[in-house]
Design a protein around this motif. Structure first.
Motif, PDB file in Angstrom:
ATOM      1  N   GLU A  36      21.561  41.443  36.491  1.00 50.43           N
ATOM      2  CA  GLU A  36      22.073  40.956  37.089  1.00 50.43           C
ATOM      3  C   GLU A  36      23.454  41.711  37.685  1.00 50.43           C
ATOM      4  OE1 GLU A  36      21.606  39.726  32.594  1.00 50.43           O
ATOM      5  OE2 GLU A  36      20.780  40.776  34.589  1.00 50.43           O
ATOM      6  N   GLN A  37      24.375  42.223  36.249  1.00 53.79           N
ATOM      7  CA  GLN A  37      25.793  42.249  36.318  1.00 53.79           C
ATOM      8  C   GLN A  37      26.225  43.160  38.347  1.00 53.79           C
ATOM      9  OE1 GLN A  37      28.725  40.638  34.936  1.00 53.79           O
ATOM     10  NE2 GLN A  37      29.260  42.474  34.364  1.00 53.79           N
ATOM     11  N   LEU A  38      24.396  44.100  37.673  1.00 54.17           N
ATOM     12  CA  LEU A  38      25.226  44.344  39.800  1.00 54.17           C
ATOM     13  C   LEU A  38      25.177  43.694  40.547  1.00 54.17           C
ATOM     14  CD1 LEU A  38      23.116  48.201  38.166  1.00 54.17           C
ATOM     15  CD2 LEU A  38      25.228  48.081  38.789  1.00 54.17           C
ATOM     16  N   ASP A  39      23.740  42.627  40.714  1.00 52.59           N
ATOM     17  CA  ASP A  39      23.538  42.475  42.005  1.00 52.59           C
ATOM     18  C   ASP A  39      24.927  41.322  41.922  1.00 52.59           C
ATOM     19  OD1 ASP A  39      21.405  42.976  41.762  1.00 52.59           O
ATOM     20  OD2 ASP A  39      20.457  40.893  40.821  1.00 52.59           O
ATOM     21  N   SER A  40      26.023  41.004  40.427  1.00 52.24           N
ATOM     22  CA  SER A  40      27.078  39.706  40.702  1.00 52.24           C
ATOM     23  C   SER A  40      28.370  40.992  41.996  1.00 52.24           C
ATOM     24  CB  SER A  40      27.602  39.982  39.138  1.00 52.24           C
ATOM     25  OG  SER A  40      28.843  39.173  39.794  1.00 52.24           O
ATOM     26  N   ALA A  41      28.079  42.139  40.933  1.00 53.51           N
ATOM     27  CA  ALA A  41      29.096  43.287  41.668  1.00 53.51           C
ATOM     28  C   ALA A  41      28.974  43.647  43.300  1.00 53.51           C
ATOM     29  CB  ALA A  41      29.824  44.168  40.365  1.00 53.51           C
ATOM     30  N   ARG A  42      27.847  43.044  43.061  1.00 54.40           N
ATOM     31  CA  ARG A  42      27.826  44.355  45.136  1.00 54.40           C
ATOM     32  C   ARG A  42      27.778  42.500  45.779  1.00 54.40           C
ATOM     33  NH1 ARG A  42      23.183  46.728  47.473  1.00 54.40           N
ATOM     34  NH2 ARG A  42      22.220  47.067  45.331  1.00 54.40           N
ATOM     35  N   LYS A  43      27.846  40.908  45.380  1.00 60.28           N
ATOM     36  CA  LYS A  43      27.843  40.416  46.368  1.00 60.28           C
ATOM     37  C   LYS A  43      29.433  39.936  46.174  1.00 60.28           C
ATOM     38  CE  LYS A  43      27.653  34.624  45.583  1.00 60.28           C
ATOM     39  NZ  LYS A  43      26.828  34.154  44.687  1.00 60.28           N
ATOM     40  N   GLU A  44      30.349  39.955  45.445  1.00 57.19           N
ATOM     41  CA  GLU A  44      32.038  40.388  44.958  1.00 57.19           C
ATOM     42  C   GLU A  44      32.128  40.960  46.068  1.00 57.19           C
ATOM     43  OE1 GLU A  44      35.964  40.347  42.152  1.00 57.19           O
ATOM     44  OE2 GLU A  44      33.820  39.365  41.755  1.00 57.19           O
ATOM     45  N   ILE A  45      31.654  42.728  46.031  1.00 56.34           N
ATOM     46  CA  ILE A  45      32.058  44.136  46.913  1.00 56.34           C
ATOM     47  C   ILE A  45      32.630  43.656  48.471  1.00 56.34           C
ATOM     48  CG2 ILE A  45      31.916  45.858  47.642  1.00 56.34           C
ATOM     49  CD1 ILE A  45      31.327  46.811  44.573  1.00 56.34           C
ATOM     50  N   THR A  46      30.965  43.139  48.576  1.00 58.30           N
ATOM     51  CA  THR A  46      30.865  42.521  49.983  1.00 58.30           C
ATOM     52  C   THR A  46      31.860  41.269  50.116  1.00 58.30           C
ATOM     53  OG1 THR A  46      28.229  43.057  50.290  1.00 58.30           O
ATOM     54  CG2 THR A  46      28.686  41.178  51.578  1.00 58.30           C
ATOM     55  N   SER A  47      32.041  40.490  49.746  1.00 59.49           N
ATOM     56  CA  SER A  47      33.441  39.427  50.134  1.00 59.49           C
ATOM     57  C   SER A  47      34.723  39.959  50.257  1.00 59.49           C
ATOM     58  CB  SER A  47      33.348  39.025  49.283  1.00 59.49           C
ATOM     59  OG  SER A  47      34.434  37.671  49.338  1.00 59.49           O
ATOM     60  N   ILE A  48      34.309  41.513  49.454  1.00 57.35           N
ATOM     61  CA  ILE A  48      36.048  42.308  49.675  1.00 57.35           C
ATOM     62  C   ILE A  48      36.139  42.463  50.939  1.00 57.35           C
ATOM     63  CG2 ILE A  48      37.642  43.823  48.822  1.00 57.35           C
ATOM     64  CD1 ILE A  48      36.341  42.878  45.769  1.00 57.35           C
ATOM     65  N   PHE A  49      34.315  43.219  51.578  1.00 60.41           N
ATOM     66  CA  PHE A  49      34.724  43.893  53.014  1.00 60.41           C
ATOM     67  C   PHE A  49      34.829  42.950  53.687  1.00 60.41           C
ATOM     68  CE2 PHE A  49      32.295  47.615  50.685  1.00 60.41           C
ATOM     69  CZ  PHE A  49      33.582  48.858  50.643  1.00 60.41           C
ATOM     70  N   GLU A  50      34.871  41.912  53.906  1.00 63.67           N
ATOM     71  CA  GLU A  50      34.357  40.600  54.863  1.00 63.67           C
ATOM     72  C   GLU A  50      35.575  40.295  54.816  1.00 63.67           C
ATOM     73  OE1 GLU A  50      31.495  37.652  53.336  1.00 63.67           O
ATOM     74  OE2 GLU A  50      29.861  38.868  54.474  1.00 63.67           O
ATOM     75  N   GLN A  51      36.581  40.046  54.005  1.00 65.79           N
ATOM     76  CA  GLN A  51      37.988  39.173  54.535  1.00 65.79           C
ATOM     77  C   GLN A  51      38.750  40.837  54.616  1.00 65.79           C
ATOM     78  OE1 GLN A  51      39.120  38.449  50.125  1.00 65.79           O
ATOM     79  NE2 GLN A  51      36.949  37.594  49.790  1.00 65.79           N
ATOM     80  N   ALA A  52      38.665  42.657  53.879  1.00 60.26           N
ATOM     81  CA  ALA A  52      38.897  43.480  54.348  1.00 60.26           C
ATOM     82  C   ALA A  52      39.252  43.600  55.919  1.00 60.26           C
ATOM     83  CB  ALA A  52      38.434  44.592  53.541  1.00 60.26           C
ATOM     84  N   VAL A  53      38.234  42.925  56.711  1.00 59.68           N
ATOM     85  CA  VAL A  53      37.895  43.113  57.855  1.00 59.68           C
ATOM     86  C   VAL A  53      38.455  41.838  58.643  1.00 59.68           C
ATOM     87  CG1 VAL A  53      35.804  43.092  60.215  1.00 59.68           C
ATOM     88  CG2 VAL A  53      36.134  44.369  57.708  1.00 59.68           C
ATOM     89  N   THR A  54      38.046  40.785  57.933  1.00 57.48           N
ATOM     90  CA  THR A  54      38.889  39.792  59.340  1.00 57.48           C
ATOM     91  C   THR A  54      40.742  39.670  58.860  1.00 57.48           C
ATOM     92  OG1 THR A  54      37.160  38.150  57.375  1.00 57.48           O
ATOM     93  CG2 THR A  54      39.202  37.037  58.787  1.00 57.48           C
ATOM     94  N   ARG A  55      41.607  40.809  57.954  1.00 59.65           N
ATOM     95  CA  ARG A  55      42.160  40.713  57.604  1.00 59.65           C
ATOM     96  C   ARG A  55      42.970  41.873  58.280  1.00 59.65           C
ATOM     97  NH1 ARG A  55      42.712  39.230  51.847  1.00 59.65           N
ATOM     98  NH2 ARG A  55      42.351  36.745  51.355  1.00 59.65           N
ATOM     99  N   GLY A  56      41.924  43.139  58.946  1.00 56.72           N
ATOM    100  CA  GLY A  56      42.630  44.088  59.763  1.00 56.72           C
ATOM    101  C   GLY A  56      42.703  45.126  58.936  1.00 56.72           C
ATOM    102  N   LYS A  57      42.377  45.190  57.235  1.00 56.38           N
ATOM    103  CA  LYS A  57      42.645  45.715  56.750  1.00 56.38           C
ATOM    104  C   LYS A  57      41.653  47.571  56.775  1.00 56.38           C
ATOM    105  CE  LYS A  57      45.652  43.753  53.974  1.00 56.38           C
ATOM    106  NZ  LYS A  57      47.531  43.977  54.387  1.00 56.38           N
TER     107      LYS A  57
END
Length: 287
Positions: A36-57
């Motif tokens: 469950e910790q890994l699942d939570s981490a995967r979800k948050e990391i996916t969100s960070i990736f999405e934000q990085a693309v949205t912000r042009g990083k």
């Protein structure tokens, strides 16, 4: 050449380190004992990736390449079998770190380097849990890892020049600035941060001002990016209290934790992670 990175512990810091490791080009495995910790981490990391693309990083292509480089595992022994660098990011409990380092020492190749992500604990003592203390170092990342630029690298008594250089180059490949210092309790940043944060609690306890007023004074008057209470709520009041207890034991009275901080922790007001610390995060205005 460091290519295969293993991060042990998928909490707030571990998942952040895994993210910057994958973006930095390392084949990265994030390990935890709980699915469950890994699942939570995967979800948050996916969100960070999405934000990085949205912000042009990151470009979409860079994101896809980084995600391919990132994997997740419940099997620490198997994950470190061909690792070049292992970064441990489990909670600041010595016995837990001892278990992790004994395991990775038994299963990682002789060429592997070990780092502990810690804000106060001794890399010399942690290195003693292995048969290769010269290959053990502390790499102190800051929260949130994908935004904070510094990695404080701390050499233990036995740490070799080669290990310090490897840690420095790995951090720089992750896009970080580094400082390399010698071990002493609290290193550089934690000693200063703990003093400022603890003094803020004493001022609040004495009725000098409200949390908002004290934070505003420190931010605008001393040009700090965050107020001491905002920062304490972010890192966790329990974490701040544990650090102060350690520094008080090692460095003396000036680090004695403020009674009000201890009271907040006893009440379960641990900061953002529990919804309430110095500030209340249960409504949108304060979050």
């Amino acid at each position: 050449m460091i290519e295969r990175l293993v991060v042990v512990g998928s909490g707030v810091m571990g998942r952040g380190i895994a993210y910057v490791g994958a973006v930095g080009g390392f084949q990265t495995t994030l390990v935890d004992v709980k699915q469950e910790q890994l699942d939570s981490a995967r979800k948050e990391i996916t969100s960070i990736f999405e934000q990085a693309v949205t912000r042009g990083k990151l470009t979409t292509g860079e994101r896809q390449e980084a995600e391919v480089r990132l994997s997740y595992s419940l099997d620490l022994a198997a994950a470190v079998r061909d690792a070049d660098l292992v970064i441990e990011a489990v909670p600041e409990k010595l016995e837990l770190k001892k278990q992790v380092f004994e395991t990775i020492d038994a299963h990682a190749p002789a060429s592997c380097y070990f780092a502990t992500n810690t804000s106060t604990m001794s890399p010399t003592e942690i290195g003693s849990f292995t048969k290769r203390p010269e290959r053990v170092i502390a790499m102190h990342f800051f929260n949130p890892v994908h935004k904070m630029k510094l990695v404080e690298i701390i050499r233990g008594l036995e740490t070799s020049d080669e290990t310090a250089q490897v840690a420095k180059e790995a951090a720089e490949r992750m896009g970080k600035e580094t400082v390399v210092v010698n071990e002493f309790p609290g290193f550089v940043t934690s000693r200063i941060s703990a003093l400022v944060g603890n003094e803020a609690f004493y001022m609040l306890q004495e009725g000098v001002g409200t949390p908002e007023e004290i934070d505003k004074a420190i931010k605008l008057g001393l040009n700090f990016p965050m107020g001491p209470f905002e920062l304490a709520d972010l890192v966790g009041l329990d974490t701040r209290l544990n650090n102060l207890k350690y520094l008080h034991e090692k460095l003396g009275e000036k680090y004695r934790p403020a009674p009000l901080l201890e009271q907040y922790v006893k009440a379960g007001r641990l900061g953002r992670k529990t919804g309430r610390g110095v500030y209340d995060y249960t409504n949108r205005e304060n979050s």
